[in-house]
Design an enzyme around this catalytic site. Structure first.
Site, PDB file in Angstrom:
ATOM      1  N   PRO A  49      10.696  43.201 -30.653  1.00  9.29           N
ATOM      2  CA  PRO A  49      10.943  44.074 -28.859  1.00  9.29           C
ATOM      3  C   PRO A  49      10.409  42.166 -28.428  1.00  9.29           C
ATOM      4  O   PRO A  49       9.235  41.846 -28.777  1.00  9.29           O
ATOM      5  CB  PRO A  49      10.335  44.353 -28.762  1.00  9.29           C
ATOM      6  CG  PRO A  49       9.022  44.706 -30.002  1.00  9.29           C
ATOM      7  CD  PRO A  49       9.530  43.820 -31.306  1.00  9.29           C
ATOM      8  N   ASP A  88       8.535  44.900 -25.430  1.00  9.05           N
ATOM      9  CA  ASP A  88       7.185  44.668 -25.741  1.00  9.05           C
ATOM     10  C   ASP A  88       6.407  44.459 -24.079  1.00  9.05           C
ATOM     11  O   ASP A  88       7.043  43.700 -23.656  1.00  9.05           O
ATOM     12  CB  ASP A  88       7.107  43.647 -26.441  1.00  9.05           C
ATOM     13  CG  ASP A  88       5.400  43.631 -27.240  1.00  9.05           C
ATOM     14  OD1 ASP A  88       5.236  44.490 -26.550  1.00  9.05           O
ATOM     15  OD2 ASP A  88       5.185  42.564 -27.527  1.00  9.05           O
ATOM     16  N   TRP A 588       0.110  44.242 -30.739  1.00  5.17           N
ATOM     17  CA  TRP A 588       0.411  44.291 -32.129  1.00  5.17           C
ATOM     18  C   TRP A 588       1.380  45.489 -32.478  1.00  5.17           C
ATOM     19  O   TRP A 588       1.879  45.437 -33.029  1.00  5.17           O
ATOM     20  CB  TRP A 588      -0.192  43.329 -32.901  1.00  5.17           C
ATOM     21  CG  TRP A 588       0.104  41.527 -32.884  1.00  5.17           C
ATOM     22  CD1 TRP A 588      -0.601  40.425 -32.004  1.00  5.17           C
ATOM     23  CD2 TRP A 588       1.430  40.973 -32.427  1.00  5.17           C
ATOM     24  NE1 TRP A 588      -0.281  39.423 -31.593  1.00  5.17           N
ATOM     25  CE2 TRP A 588       1.425  39.261 -32.066  1.00  5.17           C
ATOM     26  CE3 TRP A 588       2.649  40.908 -32.683  1.00  5.17           C
ATOM     27  CZ2 TRP A 588       2.280  38.844 -31.650  1.00  5.17           C
ATOM     28  CZ3 TRP A 588       3.572  40.355 -32.969  1.00  5.17           C
ATOM     29  CH2 TRP A 588       3.355  39.026 -31.871  1.00  5.17           C
ATOM     30  N   GLN A 624       5.919  35.404 -36.018  1.00  5.58           N
ATOM     31  CA  GLN A 624       5.345  36.115 -36.240  1.00  5.58           C
ATOM     32  C   GLN A 624       5.034  36.747 -37.342  1.00  5.58           C
ATOM     33  O   GLN A 624       5.336  37.871 -37.492  1.00  5.58           O
ATOM     34  CB  GLN A 624       6.851  36.958 -36.240  1.00  5.58           C
ATOM     35  CG  GLN A 624       7.173  36.530 -34.518  1.00  5.58           C
ATOM     36  CD  GLN A 624       6.385  37.467 -34.031  1.00  5.58           C
ATOM     37  OE1 GLN A 624       5.156  38.541 -34.164  1.00  5.58           O
ATOM     38  NE2 GLN A 624       6.125  37.030 -32.295  1.00  5.58           N
ATOM     39  N   TRP A 628       4.273  40.600 -35.815  1.00  3.50           N
ATOM     40  CA  TRP A 628       5.172  41.204 -35.896  1.00  3.50           C
ATOM     41  C   TRP A 628       5.832  42.300 -37.555  1.00  3.50           C
ATOM     42  O   TRP A 628       5.231  42.992 -38.236  1.00  3.50           O
ATOM     43  CB  TRP A 628       6.595  41.538 -35.265  1.00  3.50           C
ATOM     44  CG  TRP A 628       7.131  42.773 -35.305  1.00  3.50           C
ATOM     45  CD1 TRP A 628       7.006  43.886 -34.436  1.00  3.50           C
ATOM     46  CD2 TRP A 628       8.908  42.885 -35.568  1.00  3.50           C
ATOM     47  NE1 TRP A 628       7.568  44.914 -34.176  1.00  3.50           N
ATOM     48  CE2 TRP A 628       8.959  43.844 -34.707  1.00  3.50           C
ATOM     49  CE3 TRP A 628       9.811  42.187 -36.300  1.00  3.50           C
ATOM     50  CZ2 TRP A 628       9.914  44.683 -35.125  1.00  3.50           C
ATOM     51  CZ3 TRP A 628      11.147  42.571 -36.310  1.00  3.50           C
ATOM     52  CH2 TRP A 628      10.947  43.880 -35.102  1.00  3.50           C
ATOM     53  N   LYS A 680       6.668  19.369 -30.024  1.00  2.00           N
ATOM     54  CA  LYS A 680       7.198  20.881 -29.601  1.00  2.00           C
ATOM     55  C   LYS A 680       7.680  21.023 -28.525  1.00  2.00           C
ATOM     56  O   LYS A 680       7.400  20.392 -27.516  1.00  2.00           O
ATOM     57  CB  LYS A 680       5.688  21.237 -30.035  1.00  2.00           C
ATOM     58  CG  LYS A 680       6.224  22.969 -30.057  1.00  2.00           C
ATOM     59  CD  LYS A 680       4.858  23.743 -29.882  1.00  2.00           C
ATOM     60  CE  LYS A 680       4.620  25.603 -30.997  1.00  2.00           C
ATOM     61  NZ  LYS A 680       3.256  26.136 -30.671  1.00  2.00           N
ATOM     62  N   LYS A 683       6.644  22.880 -21.181  1.00  2.00           N
ATOM     63  CA  LYS A 683       6.935  22.820 -19.906  1.00  2.00           C
ATOM     64  C   LYS A 683       6.119  21.818 -19.449  1.00  2.00           C
ATOM     65  O   LYS A 683       7.076  20.605 -18.741  1.00  2.00           O
ATOM     66  CB  LYS A 683       6.207  23.974 -19.285  1.00  2.00           C
ATOM     67  CG  LYS A 683       7.463  25.810 -19.441  1.00  2.00           C
ATOM     68  CD  LYS A 683       7.164  26.098 -18.303  1.00  2.00           C
ATOM     69  CE  LYS A 683       8.129  27.085 -18.610  1.00  2.00           C
ATOM     70  NZ  LYS A 683       6.814  28.500 -18.061  1.00  2.00           N
TER      71      LYS A 683
END
Length: 1134
Positions: A49, A88, A588, A624, A628, A680, A683
């Site tokens: 999610p 999520d 999590w 993840q 997850w 990477k 913003k």
RNA sequence: AGAUCCGUAGCUCAGUUGGUUAGAGCGCUACACUGAUAAUGUAGAGGUCCCCAGUUCAAAUCUGGGCGGGUCUACCA
């Protein structure tokens, strides 16, 4: 149904997206793709999610493309793939976003804003960007069921989580304990690891570090030390960068296998003679080598060089259990206090730990269990107790003498602040307890909110005892198909090996509450596992406790969040009120529990759950791995037995084979998306790629195709728009052109595939070849897709489309489409090209769902060969072995090589391809090669415009040959003599080569040794044909006759003329089928060509009449091989 | 600090069990081709396969050690 294929004026991928999207919507194509497979074997996919409180980024597009293409592929393979979406919704990012928006901090919650209002804000914020997410989901062509998603904040979802937690609680896997956590005294709050990972958290700071001396106690155990120095004092040296932790010291940790030394020397500050223990390897950091065994008697403190000598050495393990005197004893940290807090403790003792290194410090680690995770662990193991001499504001507690109530760091921005660390060091210096004090620069974490250094502080926390299931998790992990493998074995495997218990609790507001209620004295507690249980217990409490307890609790108004659950009071067995412990659980856990909670298991849908566990496939970003991927895996292992029981209750047959507690069978972890320079995306740097804009500009397909084929998904992707443009041009452009070419002529000829399918063996060589290649492609693509290697699959499709289909098959076959009657050969060509196009559409459909569907629809709507309207409802192509012919593919490669070589020769002597040439010589090394070449002779001749091909057989002496050892074969046989043989072969004469070829063996004399060489030991190639233009690559050599005879020149001129007239036809916008008449002003040099090749020319240009008219005035000026003429072309009847 | 991935042409990437001219596409240059034309062909330039050592007859490929980059985990004296 139309009988004409659709033609396009240009390729516009974004508009393809639009068109196909509306088709999908109209036809409910996604829903249908699932329904069509009702009753088929399910392929289980779990959607990790996303959190919809932020905008989707380009990195979401790559992982979702990956998910989507696998699901589409499996659907096309006949599986039923249901894809339940999810959101999520809990956790810190949501809270932080809300706090920022409201301009508040955590401390304000409950004060400036009620918890209820705050959580309401969170609930609203969490799906703020849901629209954007839905939008990108649709636009990128990600098929997932967003109509019935699971949402982690819903009561049903939370109830499932509670059930899971209770199962763990019942097994004793859920417990509360103190743990050392990052804590910000300035903000008064613990920090999550997420907060610690904010950029700029770690800063280089200069702290006062001290190497201090702990005096060994004199007793039996330490006798060997004291004896060595004749009963004098012995000190243990330890180094710290946080002197403020020294009052909380309770132990010294040594490495069991590290070698320590007892050294006799002087204290540099007090100049008193001392005996210190430290790691032998680290003596040099404190004492100069030249001082060893120096002048002890003459030392008076004036000398720079301090004399020292090693008195004894021993292993760390020998020091274990020795006691020492407390360094900074006060009332607050007295032994009595320690014993009061931790009654059985045996502090001020030397203990051993594997984490000790000799990389810095002294090899003896000052251990204050309250302020370090390692310290805490080892301290607990050896039971040295725990005292916390710093309060939550970051200042020393009362009862520490002159240090009492002083802040250990300048947390209050006090301009008068005096560093207590310095004062501690000064005191130790004076007391002959400091050996070295210096400024030390290191990186240290800071609270991202207050910019103040954090400290590690013991806080109460709830844990899941994952370590108890470690073996199971390690074992199950071995059965998971990890892509890439290394992530599973390395990153994830190591993580499992070094697993610690799961710190589950969070002291936040917006999240799943921990369902534990307990009495005020902490003696009695209950873990709630369902709403029903909660209501029952609440009712029980209402009865037992009376008053307005739980008065307003009703099933209808229940919200399983704070503050509502906190208002519920339960009653203990002994009749005492119980309140919920304040903690929430780690988000999590929310996502890791989705296999159960998405179905509200076990309260509903037990059968559905059973059919959808475990997942066949999941995919997320590599970040993840410990998120997850871990929580799914952990929860699966933790609740295996409980789930088995529940399934049995519902009549589902389970056992350990069928239900090993494994959450997923295959997991693909994709890498990061970086900007084109490898940075990477952030913003801050302004290098973030907007997926909406990208898709809108270049289309979803080009974007998806680029993301998948540029690099393996698990490699980091340097995202470059240029790459998408290239994909668009090269792959989609070529495929589009091929389609355009097909429909252009198919519409003219009315090809609708109404004729019988012509058996492949009745088709021309080149058709059989492209179909063979096509089926080889199907085989390879299927293998790659089955292996979760979409990058390979995509690249294969690309190569086929570009190199084989477009640049060889279509190029060579063009004439077949426009020349001649609508008969066997032409129908073969149409059927073949059609099959290729439809098959490619199907093969590429998982990766680029839009264009493939357009392609398929446009083709199929005319032929109606398939019943399915959408390519995504068809079955994936299966390779037809009968159509595959390796020999055919090989000789076509020969033809391509030969053509390419001849073209390069033409280039060299500057003879254009339109000018026919007489002959090409190709030396063949064996009959098989000749046979292969003969079968493709026509193709080569046409391609390079040469009249004949002649073969030179090995026995002729015309060709010059080259011989080379077959290293692979010969190397194994010869070993060390390889080099000598290679040199000898390099010097072989033509005669020697001939002898070897004739006899099949040649006795080579190397270093006075006879080495028989066989034909299989060497590669013989033709190198040169003396007197000819020659070109060769590793497979083949060609020689070209470049003489242009008058006949050839005439033919060349004729062709040139044809070409010019074709151009005029085109410029005049004539239809392909229009008949014309032509007048040419004529030229003496060209007349023979026109006369001799009149019928040829007329046939080519669809002219009914062609005549020379020297008086021609109106006409187009054209140039034919440097001759200027006028040409007049008129449409017949026009 | 540990774990892990990566390092090949200006850029993006291939390179099978070690085997001798290290490849492709893009970009650049030149010339062609053109009844697919926002395409295509041919050629040219462009490489210390990150460095060092080892194993081997033979290393881009295997081993060890560095260096550089990414990510994750951690920060402990």
């Amino acid at each position: 149904m139309s009988l004409k294929y659709r033609e396009f004026s240009q390729l516009n991928l974004p508009s393809v997206d639009q068109e196909i999207l509306s088709k999908w919507q109209e036809e409910q194509a996604f829903e249908k793709s699932v329904e069509l497979r009702d009753g088929a074997t399910p392929f289980v996919f779990y959607e990790g999610p996303p959190s919809a409180n932020g905008m989707p980024g380009i990195h979401h597009v790559i992982s979702r493309t990956l998910k989507d293409l696998v699901c589409r592929y499996k659907t096309m393979q006949g599986f039923q793939v249901k894809r339940k979406g999810g959101w999520d919704t809990h956790g810190l990012p949501v809270e932080l976003g809300v706090e920022k928006e409201l301009g508040i901090t955590k401390e304000d919650i409950g004060k400036k804003i009620s918890v209820e209002a705050y959580n309401q804000k969170c609930r609203e914020a969490v799906l703020r960007f849901k629209d954007k997410w839905d939008d990108i989901t649709q636009k990128m062509g990600y098929w997932v069921d967003l109509n019935n998603p699971y949402i982690t904040f819903e009561n049903n979802y939370i109830e499932s989580l509670w059930w899971l937690l209770k199962q763990m609680y019942k097994k004793g896997l859920l417990y509360e304990s103190v743990s050392i956590q990052p804590y910000s005294p300035a903000a008064g709050t613990g920090l999550s690891s997420h907060e610690l990972n904010q950029p700029g958290t770690y800063k280089d700071v200069k702290d006062t570090s001290a190497t201090v001396m702990f005096r060994a106690a004199q007793d039996e155990k330490s006798k060997f030390l004291h004896d060595a120095v004749h009963g004098a004092e012995v000190f243990f040296m330890a180094w710290t960068t946080t002197p403020w932790t020294l009052p909380s010291n309770l132990g010294l940790t040594v490495g069991p296998n590290i070698e320590y030394a007892l050294v006799q020397t002087f204290n540099p500050y007090t100049h008193l003679p001392i005996n210190v223990v430290l790691a032998k390897d680290l003596i040099s950091k404190y004492l100069k080598a030249e001082g060893e065994n120096g002048d002890f008697d003459g030392y008076n403190g004036e000398q720079k060089l301090i004399p020292w000598k090693t008195v004894a050495t021993f292993k760390g393990s020998q020091l274990e259990g020795l006691h020492y005197e407390q360094l900074l004893p006060y009332e607050a940290n007295s032994i009595e206090e320690v014993k009061r807090i931790t009654p059985d403790a045996d502090p001020f003792r030397i203990i051993v730990g594997d984490f000790v290194t000799t990389e810095d410090g002294t090899g003896i680690v000052h251990t204050a269990p309250a302020f370090g995770a390692d310290d805490y662990k080892v301290g607990k193991k050896f039971n040295i107790g725990i005292i916390t001499m710093v309060d939550r504001e970051g200042k020393f507690v009362d009862g520490l003498g002159e240090f009492s109530n002083r802040y250990v760091k300048n947390y209050k921005d006090d301009p008068e602040y005096a560093d207590v660390n310095v004062d501690i060091c000064v005191k130790l210096k004076k007391e002959n307890r400091a050996f070295k004090v210096e400024k030390y620069e290191h990186s240290y974490p800071h609270c991202w909110r207050t910019d103040k250094p954090i400290l590690y502080y013991p806080l109460d926390a709830w844990f899941i005892k994952t370590t108890a299931l470690k073996d199971r998790m390690v074992e199950l992990n071995k059965t998971i198909n990890w892509k890439p493998k290394s992530t599973g074995e390395g990153r994830f495997g190591n993580w499992l090996e070094n697993m610690v218990d799961w710190n589950l609790s969070r002291s936040r507001y917006w999240g799943t509450p921990l369902p534990v209620w307990r009495t005020e004295d902490g003696e009695e507690e209950i873990c709630i596992g369902s709403v029903e249980e909660l209501l029952q217990e609440a009712e029980k409490a209402k009865q037992a406790l009376g008053g307005d307890v739980n008065a307003s609790i009703s099933k209808e108004k229940l919200d399983l969040h704070k503050p509502f659950v906190d208002s519920i009071v339960l009653v203990s067995a002994s009749g005492k009120p119980m309140k919920r412990v304040a903690d929430l659980i780690d988000v999590w856990f929310d996502s890791g529990a989705m296999p159960y909670a998405q179905w509200h298991f076990p309260f509903e849908n037990v059968q559905t759950f059973a059919q959808n566990y475990p997942a066949d496939f999941i995919a997320e970003g590599v970040d993840q791995t410990r998120g997850w991927f871990y929580t799914l895996h952990a929860i699966g292992s933790l609740v295996k037995e409980s789930v088995q029981e529940e399934l049995k209750k519902h009549g589902v047959e389970v056992n350990d084979q069928k239900y090993p507690g494994l959450a997923y069978k295959t997991v693909v972890s994709n890498g990061l998306v970086l900007d084109k320079n490898g940075n990477k995306m952030s913003k801050r740097l302004g290098n973030v790629v907007d997926p909406f804009q990208t898709i809108q500009t270049y289309g979803a397909d080009a974007t998806r195709w680029y993301l998948i084929t540029n690099a393996s998904p698990w490699d980091n992707l340097k995202f470059d728009i240029e790459g998408i443009k290239e994909v668009q041009r090269k792959f989609f452009g070529t495929l589009y052109n091929t389609y355009q070419f097909f429909v252009l002529y198919a519409n003219v000829d009315g090809f609708t595939f109404k004729e019988e399918y012509i058996p492949v063996d009745q088709r021309p060589e080149i058709d059989r070849w492209i179909l063979s290649s096509l089926n080889t492609l199907i085989k390879q693509v299927t293998e790659a897709m089955d292996d979760y290697e979409p990058t390979q699959a995509g690249r294969l499709i690309e190569t086929f489309t570009d190199e084989h289909l477009s640049n060889w098959y279509v190029r060579l076959c063009r004439r077949r489409f426009w020349k001649g009657e609508y008969e066997h050969d032409k129908i073969c060509a149409y059927q073949t090209l059609y099959e290729c196009l439809v098959t490619v559409a199907k093969l590429m459909a998982p990766v680029s769902p839009f264009f493939s569907d357009l392609l398929y629809r446009n083709l199929n709507q005319v032929t109606q060969l398939n019943n399915e309207t959408s390519v995504h409802h068809t079955l994936y192509p299966v390779a037809d072995v009968a159509k595959m012919d390796a020999g055919l593919e090989e000789r076509m490669q020969l033809a391509q090589d030969a053509s390419s070589l001849v073209l390069s020769l033409r280039k060299k002597v500057n003879i254009k391809v339109r000018q026919p040439l007489q002959k090409v010589l190709i030396p063949v090394l064996n009959p098989a090669m000749k046979e292969q070449l003969q079968k493709v002779e026509d193709l080569i001749r046409n391609e390079v415009n040469v009249k004949e091909i002649e073969y030179l057989t090995p026995d002729n002496t015309f060709i010059k040959k080259k011989i080379k050892p077959n290293f692979q074969v010969l190397g194994k046989k010869l070993g060390g003599k390889m080099k000598a043989v290679a040199t000898a072969l390099g010097n072989f004469s033509q005669e020697q080569i001939a002898e070897l070829e004739k006899e099949g063996v040649y006795n080579l004399l190397v270093d006075n040794e006879n080495l028989p060489l066989y034909l299989t030991d060497v590669d013989i190639m033709s190198e040169d044909v003396p007197g000819w233009m020659v070109a060769s690559n590793s497979n083949i050599t060609v020689a070209l006759d470049v003489t242009v005879t008058p006949e050839l020149l005439n033919e060349g001129n004729a062709r040139e003329l044809v070409n010019r007239i074709q151009k005029i036809r085109k410029d005049s916008n004539f239809e392909l089928t229009d008949r014309i008449t032509v007048k040419i002003s004529g030229h003496p040099e060209l007349t023979p060509a026109i006369t001799q090749f009149k019928s040829y020319i007329c046939a080519e240009i669809l002219a009914d009449n062609l005549e020379e008219d020297p008086a021609l005035q109106d006409g187009v000026d054209v140039e034919v091989n440097d001759h200027l003429i006028k040409v007049q072309v008129s449409k017949k009847g026009g």
